[in-house]
Design a protein around this motif. Structure first.
Motif, PDB file in Angstrom:
ATOM      1  N   SER A  14       2.033 -33.278  30.316  1.00  0.00           N
ATOM      2  CA  SER A  14       2.134 -32.264  29.603  1.00  0.00           C
ATOM      3  C   SER A  14       1.579 -32.395  27.985  1.00  0.00           C
ATOM      4  O   SER A  14       1.606 -33.423  27.423  1.00  0.00           O
ATOM      5  N   SER A  15       1.114 -31.402  27.450  1.00  0.00           N
ATOM      6  CA  SER A  15       0.880 -31.451  25.944  1.00  0.00           C
ATOM      7  C   SER A  15       1.904 -31.900  24.950  1.00  0.00           C
ATOM      8  O   SER A  15       1.667 -32.403  24.004  1.00  0.00           O
ATOM      9  N   ALA A  16       3.231 -31.854  25.598  1.00  0.00           N
ATOM     10  CA  ALA A  16       4.219 -32.214  24.505  1.00  0.00           C
ATOM     11  C   ALA A  16       4.130 -33.723  24.442  1.00  0.00           C
ATOM     12  O   ALA A  16       4.749 -34.108  23.580  1.00  0.00           O
ATOM     13  N   ALA A  17       3.548 -34.407  25.139  1.00  0.00           N
ATOM     14  CA  ALA A  17       3.333 -35.936  24.941  1.00  0.00           C
ATOM     15  C   ALA A  17       2.695 -36.165  23.635  1.00  0.00           C
ATOM     16  O   ALA A  17       3.004 -37.362  22.972  1.00  0.00           O
ATOM     17  N   ARG A  18       2.087 -35.117  23.023  1.00  0.00           N
ATOM     18  CA  ARG A  18       1.312 -35.593  21.693  1.00  0.00           C
ATOM     19  C   ARG A  18       2.171 -34.856  20.564  1.00  0.00           C
ATOM     20  O   ARG A  18       1.754 -34.745  19.250  1.00  0.00           O
ATOM     21  N   MET A  24      12.171 -30.631  21.178  1.00  0.00           N
ATOM     22  CA  MET A  24      11.759 -30.943  22.328  1.00  0.00           C
ATOM     23  C   MET A  24      12.772 -31.849  23.273  1.00  0.00           C
ATOM     24  O   MET A  24      12.465 -32.047  24.245  1.00  0.00           O
ATOM     25  N   GLY A  25      13.780 -32.429  22.562  1.00  0.00           N
ATOM     26  CA  GLY A  25      14.665 -33.201  23.326  1.00  0.00           C
ATOM     27  C   GLY A  25      13.891 -34.491  23.784  1.00  0.00           C
ATOM     28  O   GLY A  25      13.173 -35.059  23.165  1.00  0.00           O
ATOM     29  N   GLY A  26      14.163 -35.032  24.858  1.00  0.00           N
ATOM     30  CA  GLY A  26      13.534 -36.318  25.428  1.00  0.00           C
ATOM     31  C   GLY A  26      12.337 -35.986  26.202  1.00  0.00           C
ATOM     32  O   GLY A  26      11.614 -36.722  27.007  1.00  0.00           O
ATOM     33  N   PHE A  27      11.776 -34.520  26.416  1.00  0.00           N
ATOM     34  CA  PHE A  27      10.807 -34.310  27.105  1.00  0.00           C
ATOM     35  C   PHE A  27       9.438 -34.683  26.607  1.00  0.00           C
ATOM     36  O   PHE A  27       8.581 -35.434  27.328  1.00  0.00           O
ATOM     37  N   SER A  28       9.295 -34.896  24.990  1.00  0.00           N
ATOM     38  CA  SER A  28       7.932 -35.258  24.572  1.00  0.00           C
ATOM     39  C   SER A  28       7.908 -36.911  24.960  1.00  0.00           C
ATOM     40  O   SER A  28       6.864 -37.211  25.363  1.00  0.00           O
ATOM     41  N   LEU A  29       9.045 -37.556  24.774  1.00  0.00           N
ATOM     42  CA  LEU A  29       9.164 -39.011  25.193  1.00  0.00           C
ATOM     43  C   LEU A  29       8.632 -39.404  26.494  1.00  0.00           C
ATOM     44  O   LEU A  29       8.279 -40.152  26.968  1.00  0.00           O
ATOM     45  N   ALA A  30       9.355 -38.479  27.453  1.00  0.00           N
ATOM     46  CA  ALA A  30       9.013 -38.755  28.859  1.00  0.00           C
ATOM     47  C   ALA A  30       7.594 -38.510  29.042  1.00  0.00           C
ATOM     48  O   ALA A  30       6.889 -39.397  29.776  1.00  0.00           O
ATOM     49  N   CYS A  31       6.811 -37.608  28.680  1.00  0.00           N
ATOM     50  CA  CYS A  31       5.585 -37.387  28.936  1.00  0.00           C
ATOM     51  C   CYS A  31       4.738 -38.297  28.152  1.00  0.00           C
ATOM     52  O   CYS A  31       3.666 -38.737  28.904  1.00  0.00           O
ATOM     53  N   ALA A  32       5.074 -38.627  27.051  1.00  0.00           N
ATOM     54  CA  ALA A  32       4.257 -39.785  26.466  1.00  0.00           C
ATOM     55  C   ALA A  32       4.422 -41.411  27.310  1.00  0.00           C
ATOM     56  O   ALA A  32       3.553 -42.028  27.598  1.00  0.00           O
ATOM     57  N   SER A  33       5.583 -41.288  27.956  1.00  0.00           N
ATOM     58  CA  SER A  33       5.801 -42.651  28.696  1.00  0.00           C
ATOM     59  C   SER A  33       4.952 -42.508  29.901  1.00  0.00           C
ATOM     60  O   SER A  33       4.491 -43.461  30.459  1.00  0.00           O
ATOM     61  N   LEU A  55      -3.024 -36.139  34.495  1.00  0.00           N
ATOM     62  CA  LEU A  55      -3.522 -34.725  34.390  1.00  0.00           C
ATOM     63  C   LEU A  55      -2.579 -33.928  33.400  1.00  0.00           C
ATOM     64  O   LEU A  55      -1.282 -33.959  33.670  1.00  0.00           O
ATOM     65  N   ARG A  56      -3.274 -33.529  32.186  1.00  0.00           N
ATOM     66  CA  ARG A  56      -2.155 -32.889  31.374  1.00  0.00           C
ATOM     67  C   ARG A  56      -2.760 -31.295  31.461  1.00  0.00           C
ATOM     68  O   ARG A  56      -3.600 -30.886  30.702  1.00  0.00           O
ATOM     69  N   PRO A  57      -2.118 -30.486  32.224  1.00  0.00           N
ATOM     70  CA  PRO A  57      -2.643 -29.224  32.488  1.00  0.00           C
ATOM     71  C   PRO A  57      -2.079 -28.302  31.706  1.00  0.00           C
ATOM     72  O   PRO A  57      -1.222 -27.433  31.774  1.00  0.00           O
ATOM     73  N   ASN A  58      -2.500 -28.422  30.182  1.00  0.00           N
ATOM     74  CA  ASN A  58      -2.220 -27.550  29.187  1.00  0.00           C
ATOM     75  C   ASN A  58      -2.890 -26.238  29.311  1.00  0.00           C
ATOM     76  O   ASN A  58      -2.158 -25.229  29.309  1.00  0.00           O
ATOM     77  N   PHE A  59      -4.179 -26.072  29.479  1.00  0.00           N
ATOM     78  CA  PHE A  59      -4.928 -24.932  29.727  1.00  0.00           C
ATOM     79  C   PHE A  59      -6.101 -25.196  30.394  1.00  0.00           C
ATOM     80  O   PHE A  59      -6.973 -25.983  30.193  1.00  0.00           O
ATOM     81  N   THR A  60      -6.412 -24.168  31.566  1.00  0.00           N
ATOM     82  CA  THR A  60      -7.325 -24.363  32.040  1.00  0.00           C
ATOM     83  C   THR A  60      -8.051 -22.948  32.127  1.00  0.00           C
ATOM     84  O   THR A  60      -7.411 -22.005  32.465  1.00  0.00           O
ATOM     85  N   PRO A  61      -9.434 -22.898  31.833  1.00  0.00           N
ATOM     86  CA  PRO A  61      -9.807 -21.576  31.507  1.00  0.00           C
ATOM     87  C   PRO A  61      -9.782 -20.812  32.803  1.00  0.00           C
ATOM     88  O   PRO A  61      -9.843 -19.323  32.581  1.00  0.00           O
ATOM     89  N   GLU A  62      -9.848 -21.606  34.155  1.00  0.00           N
ATOM     90  CA  GLU A  62      -9.629 -20.652  35.480  1.00  0.00           C
ATOM     91  C   GLU A  62      -8.569 -19.840  35.563  1.00  0.00           C
ATOM     92  O   GLU A  62      -8.416 -18.863  36.136  1.00  0.00           O
ATOM     93  N   THR A  63      -7.491 -20.062  34.696  1.00  0.00           N
ATOM     94  CA  THR A  63      -5.971 -19.641  35.006  1.00  0.00           C
ATOM     95  C   THR A  63      -5.792 -18.512  33.831  1.00  0.00           C
ATOM     96  O   THR A  63      -4.681 -17.833  33.972  1.00  0.00           O
ATOM     97  N   SER A  64      -6.800 -18.211  33.046  1.00  0.00           N
ATOM     98  CA  SER A  64      -6.777 -17.186  31.971  1.00  0.00           C
ATOM     99  C   SER A  64      -6.893 -15.970  32.468  1.00  0.00           C
ATOM    100  O   SER A  64      -7.869 -15.665  33.230  1.00  0.00           O
TER     101      SER A  64
END
Length: 74
Positions: A14-18, A24-33, A55-64
């Protein structure tokens, strides 16, 4: 996969990795891991022909809901 000499392992992040923040709790740490593990695993099995992708599906133009012109934003 190593015996076949090909294959793909796909992991989701997820984009939360950055991002960082106490809310965010431990979610960013989990994604970075996950992304760190992906790089490490790619180094181990890549030489045997196995691809590892995160795969970090933050934003794909096809889903907008509205069309996005990516060329005009450059």
């Amino acid at each position: 996969m190593i015996e076949q000499g090909k294959g793909v392992i796909m992991m989701l992040s997820s984009s939360a990795a950055r991002e960082s923040g106490f809310e965010m709790g431990g979610f960013s740490l989990a994604c970075a891991s996950i992304e760190c593990f992906t790089r490490s695993l790619a180094g181990e099995v890549g030489k045997h022909g196995v691809q590892v992708v995160s795969l970090r599906p933050n934003f794909t133009p096809e889903t907008s809901p509205e069309p996005v012109d990516l060329e005009s934003e450059r």
